[in-house]
Write a protein that holds these residues in place. Structure first.
Motif, PDB file in Angstrom:
ATOM      1  N   ALA A 204       0.846  -1.191   0.000  1.00  0.00           N
ATOM      2  CA  ALA A 204       0.000   0.000   0.000  1.00  0.00           C
ATOM      3  C   ALA A 204       0.886   1.248   0.000  1.00  0.00           C
ATOM      4  N   PRO A 205       0.375   2.378  -0.493  1.00  0.00           N
ATOM      5  CA  PRO A 205       1.168   3.620  -0.451  1.00  0.00           C
ATOM      6  C   PRO A 205       1.595   3.941   0.980  1.00  0.00           C
ATOM      7  N   GLN A 206       2.799   4.486   1.120  1.00  0.00           N
ATOM      8  CA  GLN A 206       3.332   4.773   2.456  1.00  0.00           C
ATOM      9  C   GLN A 206       3.802   6.219   2.525  1.00  0.00           C
ATOM     10  N   VAL A 207       3.437   6.902   3.609  1.00  0.00           N
ATOM     11  CA  VAL A 207       3.772   8.312   3.814  1.00  0.00           C
ATOM     12  C   VAL A 207       4.532   8.455   5.124  1.00  0.00           C
ATOM     13  N   LEU A 208       5.559   9.279   5.105  1.00  0.00           N
ATOM     14  CA  LEU A 208       6.333   9.571   6.312  1.00  0.00           C
ATOM     15  C   LEU A 208       6.213  11.055   6.629  1.00  0.00           C
ATOM     16  N   PHE A 209       5.694  11.369   7.818  1.00  0.00           N
ATOM     17  CA  PHE A 209       5.579  12.748   8.279  1.00  0.00           C
ATOM     18  C   PHE A 209       6.729  13.035   9.249  1.00  0.00           C
ATOM     19  N   VAL A 210       7.425  14.144   9.031  1.00  0.00           N
ATOM     20  CA  VAL A 210       8.625  14.453   9.811  1.00  0.00           C
ATOM     21  C   VAL A 210       8.520  15.839  10.430  1.00  0.00           C
ATOM     22  N   CYS A 211       8.809  15.934  11.728  1.00  0.00           N
ATOM     23  CA  CYS A 211       9.009  17.230  12.376  1.00  0.00           C
ATOM     24  C   CYS A 211      10.108  17.067  13.416  1.00  0.00           C
ATOM     25  N   VAL A 212      10.436  18.104  14.115  1.00  0.00           N
ATOM     26  CA  VAL A 212      11.596  18.056  15.011  1.00  0.00           C
ATOM     27  C   VAL A 212      11.374  17.084  16.168  1.00  0.00           C
ATOM     28  N   ALA A 213      10.312  17.305  16.951  1.00  0.00           N
ATOM     29  CA  ALA A 213      10.114  16.529  18.172  1.00  0.00           C
ATOM     30  C   ALA A 213       9.240  15.300  17.973  1.00  0.00           C
ATOM     31  N   ASN A 214       8.535  15.191  16.836  1.00  0.00           N
ATOM     32  CA  ASN A 214       7.606  14.083  16.592  1.00  0.00           C
ATOM     33  C   ASN A 214       6.621  13.945  17.749  1.00  0.00           C
ATOM     34  N   ALA A 215       6.177  15.095  18.276  1.00  0.00           N
ATOM     35  CA  ALA A 215       5.280  15.094  19.427  1.00  0.00           C
ATOM     36  C   ALA A 215       3.985  15.834  19.144  1.00  0.00           C
ATOM     37  N   GLY A 216       3.829  16.359  17.918  1.00  0.00           N
ATOM     38  CA  GLY A 216       2.642  17.159  17.624  1.00  0.00           C
ATOM     39  C   GLY A 216       2.130  16.957  16.214  1.00  0.00           C
ATOM     40  N   ARG A 217       2.529  17.868  15.318  1.00  0.00           N
ATOM     41  CA  ARG A 217       1.976  17.874  13.961  1.00  0.00           C
ATOM     42  C   ARG A 217       2.165  16.577  13.199  1.00  0.00           C
ATOM     43  N   ARG A 236       3.538   6.778   8.641  1.00  0.00           N
ATOM     44  CA  ARG A 236       4.573   6.767   9.673  1.00  0.00           C
ATOM     45  C   ARG A 236       4.867   8.218  10.080  1.00  0.00           C
ATOM     46  N   SER A 237       5.482   8.379  11.237  1.00  0.00           N
ATOM     47  CA  SER A 237       5.946   9.702  11.660  1.00  0.00           C
ATOM     48  C   SER A 237       7.261   9.536  12.398  1.00  0.00           C
ATOM     49  N   ALA A 238       8.078  10.596  12.384  1.00  0.00           N
ATOM     50  CA  ALA A 238       9.384  10.541  13.038  1.00  0.00           C
ATOM     51  C   ALA A 238       9.870  11.962  13.299  1.00  0.00           C
ATOM     52  N   GLY A 239      10.927  12.077  14.114  1.00  0.00           N
ATOM     53  CA  GLY A 239      11.478  13.385  14.425  1.00  0.00           C
ATOM     54  C   GLY A 239      12.987  13.371  14.453  1.00  0.00           C
ATOM     55  N   SER A 240      13.591  14.481  14.072  1.00  0.00           N
ATOM     56  CA  SER A 240      15.048  14.582  14.098  1.00  0.00           C
ATOM     57  C   SER A 240      15.574  14.612  15.529  1.00  0.00           C
ATOM     58  N   THR A 241      14.781  15.173  16.447  1.00  0.00           N
ATOM     59  CA  THR A 241      15.126  15.182  17.868  1.00  0.00           C
ATOM     60  C   THR A 241      13.866  14.830  18.650  1.00  0.00           C
ATOM     61  N   PRO A 242      13.509  13.547  18.729  1.00  0.00           N
ATOM     62  CA  PRO A 242      12.217  13.173  19.316  1.00  0.00           C
ATOM     63  C   PRO A 242      12.100  13.534  20.795  1.00  0.00           C
ATOM     64  N   ALA A 243      10.897  13.936  21.155  1.00  0.00           N
ATOM     65  CA  ALA A 243      10.609  14.277  22.547  1.00  0.00           C
ATOM     66  C   ALA A 243      10.369  13.012  23.357  1.00  0.00           C
ATOM     67  N   ALA A 244      10.188  13.193  24.662  1.00  0.00           N
ATOM     68  CA  ALA A 244       9.945  12.043  25.535  1.00  0.00           C
ATOM     69  C   ALA A 244       8.528  11.516  25.399  1.00  0.00           C
ATOM     70  N   GLY A 245       7.590  12.383  24.975  1.00  0.00           N
ATOM     71  CA  GLY A 245       6.204  11.957  24.837  1.00  0.00           C
ATOM     72  C   GLY A 245       5.435  12.897  23.940  1.00  0.00           C
ATOM     73  N   ILE A 246       4.246  12.484  23.541  1.00  0.00           N
ATOM     74  CA  ILE A 246       3.386  13.302  22.686  1.00  0.00           C
ATOM     75  C   ILE A 246       2.758  14.409  23.525  1.00  0.00           C
ATOM     76  N   HIS A 247       2.613  15.581  22.928  1.00  0.00           N
ATOM     77  CA  HIS A 247       2.015  16.698  23.654  1.00  0.00           C
ATOM     78  C   HIS A 247       0.592  16.332  24.070  1.00  0.00           C
TER      79      HIS A 247
END
Length: 335
Positions: A204-217, A236-247
């Motif tokens: 199936a098509p696959q999308v990766l969403f990226v932001c800094v903390a991977n805790a919000g958007r 999928r989602s990921a962050g360059s500097t992931p936070a400890a938890g989701i906001h």
């Protein structure tokens, strides 16, 4: 009573051998001036509004709507930000437009996307893991690696073990609660192994969403994609500097969208495996840059950060992302 400088006696070890590294006095003076200019809530909100404006700039008339203050007050705050070099301005007819200088965008992004969530998200201190707990976790990770290797015949056992241990180490860097590390490692490693063995021709098509903390958007975008596509698209989602938890605000929205499946969402570090497995990589207007790999479609969605928004603003951000996701789904399923 005055402080007295105590000089250690001959042969006595100095308490601080060598000068401690520090920024220079001139740099500190300039930085202090900038931080002083930012030490006002309305100015920070203005800077955030300009940074996330889809047009790349904001009109003074838009910024005046952020608070119930007079036009001269708005102009004063904007002038302060301009004086320290955080804003450029251009008059067009009656109105003045403000933008962030290109050489300051990375610094503003770091302030709004990384530092602000770090100080606004409450932390839950936990007793550090003792030697016995670490040994027990290592035993669990060893068993997990063996189990996943047995269920992933397409990859060498050594590769699977390396993925599992690397996943554990990556998550441990930002973990605040160690008792969740093993189950989170299992979820993360399974995702990475699925990415490594993905067959583009049939998957199936696959999308990766990226932001800094991977805790919000990025988390919210992935949840909406799964929900609105009815599971026809892997998100999928990921962050360059992931936070400890989701906001917390975002976690509540994800729970509304995905129900009990919301517990599966957690911040994860960005990996090459995730990028290579994606058909589309979407950065969330946060300044992150992903490696450019041929055959992958890249987009940037300039979306505001829900961690910094009001309750009504969070809902507006959700609706903005949902509209973008619907367009994305139409394009992927049509293709």
């Amino acid at each position: 009573m005055t402080d007295t400088l105590v000089v250690p006696a001959t042969g006595e070890e100095a308490c601080a051998p060598g000068a401690a590294p520090a920024i220079g006095a001139e740099v500190a003076q300039a930085l202090a001036g900038t931080l002083k200019a930012l030490a006002e809530p309305l100015r920070l909100r203005m800077l955030s509004a300009i940074a996330t404006d889809l047009r790349g700039e904001s009109c003074v008339c838009d910024l005046a709507e952020l608070a119930d203050v007079s036009q001269p007050t708005v102009s004063h705050h904007l002038k302060v930000l301009k004086t320290v070099g955080l804003l450029d301005s251009e008059r067009r007819g009656t109105w003045v437009w403000y933008s962030i200088p290109a050489d300051r965008r990375a610094a503003v992004t770091a302030l709004l996307e990384a530092f602000a969530p770090a100080v606004t998200t409450p932390t839950r201190p936990e007793r550090p893991a003792d030697v016995g707990e670490l040994a027990e976790m290592d035993e669990h990770i060893t068993h997990l690696a063996a189990d996943l290797a047995a269920h992933t015949p397409g990859l060498p056992a050594a590769t699977v073990t390396g993925i599992v241990r690397d996943s554990f180490t990556a998550l441990a860097r930002s973990a605040k609660i160690t008792r969740y590390l093993v189950p989170l490692t299992e979820r993360f490693a399974k995702q990475r192994l699925a990415d490594l063995t993905r067959d583009r021709a049939t998957a199936a098509p696959q999308v990766l969403f990226v932001c800094v903390a991977n805790a919000g958007r990025s988390q919210l975008a992935a949840a909406l994609t799964r929900h609105l596509s009815g599971g026809r698209i892997v998100a999928r989602s990921a962050g360059s500097t992931p936070a400890a938890g989701i906001h917390p605000r975002v976690q509540d929205l994800i729970t509304e969208i995905n129900g009990s499946d919301a517990e599966a969402a957690f911040p994860k570090p960005l990996t090459d495996d995730a990028i290579r497995a994606a058909d589309v990589v979407i950065t969330m207007g946060c300044g992150d840059v992903c490696p450019i790999i041929p055959g992958i479609r890249y987009e940037d969605w300039p979306v505001a950060d829900p961690a910094l928004a009001s309750p009504d603003g969070v809902l507006a951000i959700r609706d903005d992302i949902a509209a973008r996701v619907r367009t994305l789904i139409d394009s992927l399923l049509t293709d």
